[in-house]
Design a protein around this motif. Structure first.
Motif, PDB file in Angstrom:
ATOM      1  N   GLY A 116      -7.037   3.089   8.613  1.00 38.77           N
ATOM      2  CA  GLY A 116      -5.693   3.312   8.087  1.00 38.77           C
ATOM      3  C   GLY A 116      -5.177   4.709   8.367  1.00 38.77           C
ATOM      4  O   GLY A 116      -3.967   4.935   8.394  1.00 38.77           O
ATOM      5  N   GLY A 117      -6.102   5.653   8.602  1.00 42.92           N
ATOM      6  CA  GLY A 117      -5.697   7.012   8.926  1.00 42.92           C
ATOM      7  C   GLY A 117      -4.904   7.105  10.218  1.00 42.92           C
ATOM      8  O   GLY A 117      -4.127   8.040  10.405  1.00 42.92           O
ATOM      9  N   THR A 118      -5.094   6.130  11.121  1.00 39.92           N
ATOM     10  CA  THR A 118      -4.309   6.126  12.362  1.00 39.92           C
ATOM     11  C   THR A 118      -2.830   5.925  12.094  1.00 39.92           C
ATOM     12  O   THR A 118      -1.987   6.278  12.927  1.00 39.92           O
ATOM     13  N   ALA A 119      -2.506   5.377  10.945  1.00 37.53           N
ATOM     14  CA  ALA A 119      -1.102   5.242  10.547  1.00 37.53           C
ATOM     15  C   ALA A 119      -0.703   6.327   9.559  1.00 37.53           C
ATOM     16  O   ALA A 119       0.428   6.831   9.606  1.00 37.53           O
ATOM     17  N   ALA A 120      -1.610   6.703   8.678  1.00 33.60           N
ATOM     18  CA  ALA A 120      -1.277   7.683   7.638  1.00 33.60           C
ATOM     19  C   ALA A 120      -1.040   9.072   8.214  1.00 33.60           C
ATOM     20  O   ALA A 120      -0.135   9.786   7.760  1.00 33.60           O
ATOM     21  N   ARG A 121      -1.834   9.467   9.207  1.00 31.42           N
ATOM     22  CA  ARG A 121      -1.681  10.821   9.758  1.00 31.42           C
ATOM     23  C   ARG A 121      -0.329  11.022  10.448  1.00 31.42           C
ATOM     24  O   ARG A 121       0.338  12.045  10.198  1.00 31.42           O
ATOM     25  N   PRO A 122       0.112  10.101  11.294  1.00 29.72           N
ATOM     26  CA  PRO A 122       1.464  10.289  11.861  1.00 29.72           C
ATOM     27  C   PRO A 122       2.563  10.270  10.802  1.00 29.72           C
ATOM     28  O   PRO A 122       3.550  10.998  10.924  1.00 29.72           O
ATOM     29  N   MET A 123       2.382   9.459   9.763  1.00 31.17           N
ATOM     30  CA  MET A 123       3.368   9.431   8.696  1.00 31.17           C
ATOM     31  C   MET A 123       3.454  10.775   7.992  1.00 31.17           C
ATOM     32  O   MET A 123       4.545  11.278   7.702  1.00 31.17           O
TER      33      MET A 123
ATOM     34  N   MET B 120       0.807  -1.218   0.000  1.00 27.61           N
ATOM     35  CA  MET B 120       0.000   0.000   0.000  1.00 27.61           C
ATOM     36  C   MET B 120       0.839   1.267   0.000  1.00 27.61           C
ATOM     37  O   MET B 120       0.303   2.358  -0.178  1.00 27.61           O
ATOM     38  N   THR B 121       2.144   1.126   0.174  1.00 27.01           N
ATOM     39  CA  THR B 121       3.018   2.295   0.105  1.00 27.01           C
ATOM     40  C   THR B 121       2.912   2.982  -1.255  1.00 27.01           C
ATOM     41  O   THR B 121       2.941   4.207  -1.351  1.00 27.01           O
ATOM     42  N   ALA B 122       2.791   2.183  -2.306  1.00 28.78           N
ATOM     43  CA  ALA B 122       2.699   2.764  -3.653  1.00 28.78           C
ATOM     44  C   ALA B 122       1.461   3.637  -3.803  1.00 28.78           C
ATOM     45  O   ALA B 122       1.473   4.610  -4.565  1.00 28.78           O
ATOM     46  N   ALA B 123       0.390   3.306  -3.080  1.00 31.11           N
ATOM     47  CA  ALA B 123      -0.823   4.120  -3.152  1.00 31.11           C
ATOM     48  C   ALA B 123      -0.783   5.273  -2.170  1.00 31.11           C
ATOM     49  O   ALA B 123      -1.326   6.349  -2.434  1.00 31.11           O
ATOM     50  N   LEU B 124      -0.135   5.075  -1.021  1.00 27.77           N
ATOM     51  CA  LEU B 124      -0.133   6.094   0.024  1.00 27.77           C
ATOM     52  C   LEU B 124       0.864   7.218  -0.246  1.00 27.77           C
ATOM     53  O   LEU B 124       0.557   8.395  -0.014  1.00 27.77           O
ATOM     54  N   ARG B 125       2.040   6.870  -0.735  1.00 28.89           N
ATOM     55  CA  ARG B 125       3.094   7.876  -0.893  1.00 28.89           C
ATOM     56  C   ARG B 125       2.688   9.081  -1.744  1.00 28.89           C
ATOM     57  O   ARG B 125       2.954  10.221  -1.337  1.00 28.89           O
TER      58      ARG B 125
ATOM     59  N   ARG C  95       7.217   1.262  10.812  1.00 29.62           N
ATOM     60  CA  ARG C  95       6.138   0.554  11.517  1.00 29.62           C
ATOM     61  C   ARG C  95       4.776   1.069  11.074  1.00 29.62           C
ATOM     62  O   ARG C  95       3.848   0.297  10.842  1.00 29.62           O
ATOM     63  N   TYR C  96       4.660   2.389  10.981  1.00 31.16           N
ATOM     64  CA  TYR C  96       3.393   2.968  10.509  1.00 31.16           C
ATOM     65  C   TYR C  96       3.109   2.541   9.067  1.00 31.16           C
ATOM     66  O   TYR C  96       1.960   2.283   8.686  1.00 31.16           O
ATOM     67  N   GLU C  97       4.153   2.494   8.262  1.00 32.36           N
ATOM     68  CA  GLU C  97       4.014   2.094   6.864  1.00 32.36           C
ATOM     69  C   GLU C  97       3.470   0.669   6.760  1.00 32.36           C
ATOM     70  O   GLU C  97       2.548   0.385   5.985  1.00 32.36           O
ATOM     71  N   ARG C  98       4.009  -0.226   7.564  1.00 36.87           N
ATOM     72  CA  ARG C  98       3.548  -1.614   7.564  1.00 36.87           C
ATOM     73  C   ARG C  98       2.147  -1.722   8.167  1.00 36.87           C
ATOM     74  O   ARG C  98       1.323  -2.525   7.707  1.00 36.87           O
ATOM     75  N   LEU C  99       1.873  -0.922   9.192  1.00 33.36           N
ATOM     76  CA  LEU C  99       0.552  -0.950   9.814  1.00 33.36           C
ATOM     77  C   LEU C  99      -0.531  -0.535   8.830  1.00 33.36           C
ATOM     78  O   LEU C  99      -1.618  -1.130   8.794  1.00 33.36           O
ATOM     79  N   PHE C 100      -0.247   0.475   8.014  1.00 30.59           N
ATOM     80  CA  PHE C 100      -1.226   0.939   7.036  1.00 30.59           C
ATOM     81  C   PHE C 100      -1.597  -0.192   6.075  1.00 30.59           C
ATOM     82  O   PHE C 100      -2.780  -0.417   5.787  1.00 30.59           O
ATOM     83  N   SER C 101      -0.600  -0.907   5.587  1.00 29.98           N
ATOM     84  CA  SER C 101      -0.882  -2.020   4.685  1.00 29.98           C
ATOM     85  C   SER C 101      -1.603  -3.151   5.407  1.00 29.98           C
ATOM     86  O   SER C 101      -2.515  -3.785   4.849  1.00 29.98           O
ATOM     87  N   ALA C 102      -1.212  -3.429   6.647  1.00 34.65           N
ATOM     88  CA  ALA C 102      -1.855  -4.502   7.406  1.00 34.65           C
ATOM     89  C   ALA C 102      -3.335  -4.219   7.607  1.00 34.65           C
ATOM     90  O   ALA C 102      -4.171  -5.127   7.513  1.00 34.65           O
ATOM     91  N   VAL C 103      -3.673  -2.968   7.867  1.00 32.24           N
ATOM     92  CA  VAL C 103      -5.085  -2.595   8.045  1.00 32.24           C
ATOM     93  C   VAL C 103      -5.875  -2.890   6.779  1.00 32.24           C
ATOM     94  O   VAL C 103      -6.944  -3.514   6.810  1.00 32.24           O
ATOM     95  N   TRP C 104      -5.345  -2.469   5.641  1.00 33.99           N
ATOM     96  CA  TRP C 104      -6.038  -2.688   4.376  1.00 33.99           C
ATOM     97  C   TRP C 104      -6.144  -4.184   4.063  1.00 33.99           C
ATOM     98  O   TRP C 104      -7.187  -4.656   3.604  1.00 33.99           O
ATOM     99  N   GLY C 105      -5.096  -4.930   4.316  1.00 34.17           N
ATOM    100  CA  GLY C 105      -5.144  -6.359   4.052  1.00 34.17           C
ATOM    101  C   GLY C 105      -6.184  -7.070   4.894  1.00 34.17           C
ATOM    102  O   GLY C 105      -6.963  -7.888   4.392  1.00 34.17           O
TER     103      GLY C 105
END
Length: 246
Positions: free
Chosen positions: A230-237, A148-153, A179-189
């Motif tokens: 996923g915003g719980t990871a995206a916002r801190p990032m 999901m990094t490719a979509a989030l970045r 960790r936040y990057e991996r968490l964002f993908s884990a949430v979506w998965g």
């Protein structure tokens, strides 16, 4: 107040000393100020456009416009991600995860495209294909290369060069950011897999007419839920990227 700067004469006709205003810097060349970094959203979105949008567009053109069968359209549209995946391995011994994901989805689509005749199986087919995406996202997060990094970045860097450079620095050296990057993908998965499970259960327990519209509700609900959680990871990032870029 004027001060006089003198230089050693090299011979007749040498220039006479010139007065210079103290502190004014008159006549001195001014360093060029770098202009603001130009947004480059197209570059940021390029992986999504090539590895996701292009195969999808090829499928719809082949199936809907050209009238080819589902499995032929999927097989032909798999050429793009297959070439991208092989080229990545050949060039630098790394796997293009987005291209590999689209290839896996298309292969799954070909496999289940022969489930015809039973409306319940047709509903289950969509869930099976989507489950491939959810599982792949989870696996990528576990391996430390979250898909999901490719979509989030692109949405956090907004095509800004300063933010993009900040992202690269954080991704390379910040364990918290990763960790936040991996968490964002884990949430979506996880959300996508839960959606797939719900649609599979509904396909065999609920009336077909109900699942015809409820399946869409499940998909939309899953996207909304994944975006919120996923915003719980995206916002801190994003906050870390902005702080690093300053």
């Amino acid at each position: 107040m004027l001060i006089t700067t003198t230089s050693r004469s090299e011979g007749p006709g040498s220039a006479s000393p010139q007065p210079t205003a103290a502190g004014s810097g008159a006549g001195a060349p001014q360093p060029a100020r770098p202009g603001p970094a130009r947004p480059d959203m197209a570059t940021a979105l390029r992986p999504l456009l090539i590895d996701v949008a292009a195969p999808l567009a090829a499928y719809f053109v082949l199936h809907n416009a050209a009238g080819l069968s589902v499995w032929v359209s999927l097989a032909l549209s798999s050429i793009i991600p297959a070439v991208r995946a092989v080229a990545g391995i050949a060039a630098d011994r790394t796997l293009n995860l987005l291209a590999a994901l689209m290839l896996a989805v298309n292969v799954a689509g070909v496999a289940v495209s022969f489930w015809t005749g039973d409306p319940r199986m047709m509903i289950a087919k969509d869930a099976v294909i989507s489950s491939v995406i959810g599982a792949a996202i989870l696996i990528s997060a576990a391996l430390g290369r979250p898909l999901m990094t490719a979509a989030l970045r692109p949405f956090l860097t907004r095509g800004d060069r300063g933010r993009s450079a900040a992202w690269d620095r954080l991704a390379a050296g910040s364990a918290r950011f990763h960790r936040y990057e991996r968490l964002f993908s884990a949430v979506w998965g996880l959300v996508l897999l839960a959606d797939c499970a719900a649609r599979l259960i509904g396909a065999f327990l609920l009336p077909v007419g109900t699942m015809a519209w409820l399946g869409t509700v499940f998909v939309v609900g899953a996207i909304v839920l994944a975006s919120i959680v996923g915003g719980t990871a995206a916002r801190p990032m994003e906050a870390m990227v902005v702080a690093e870029a300053c």
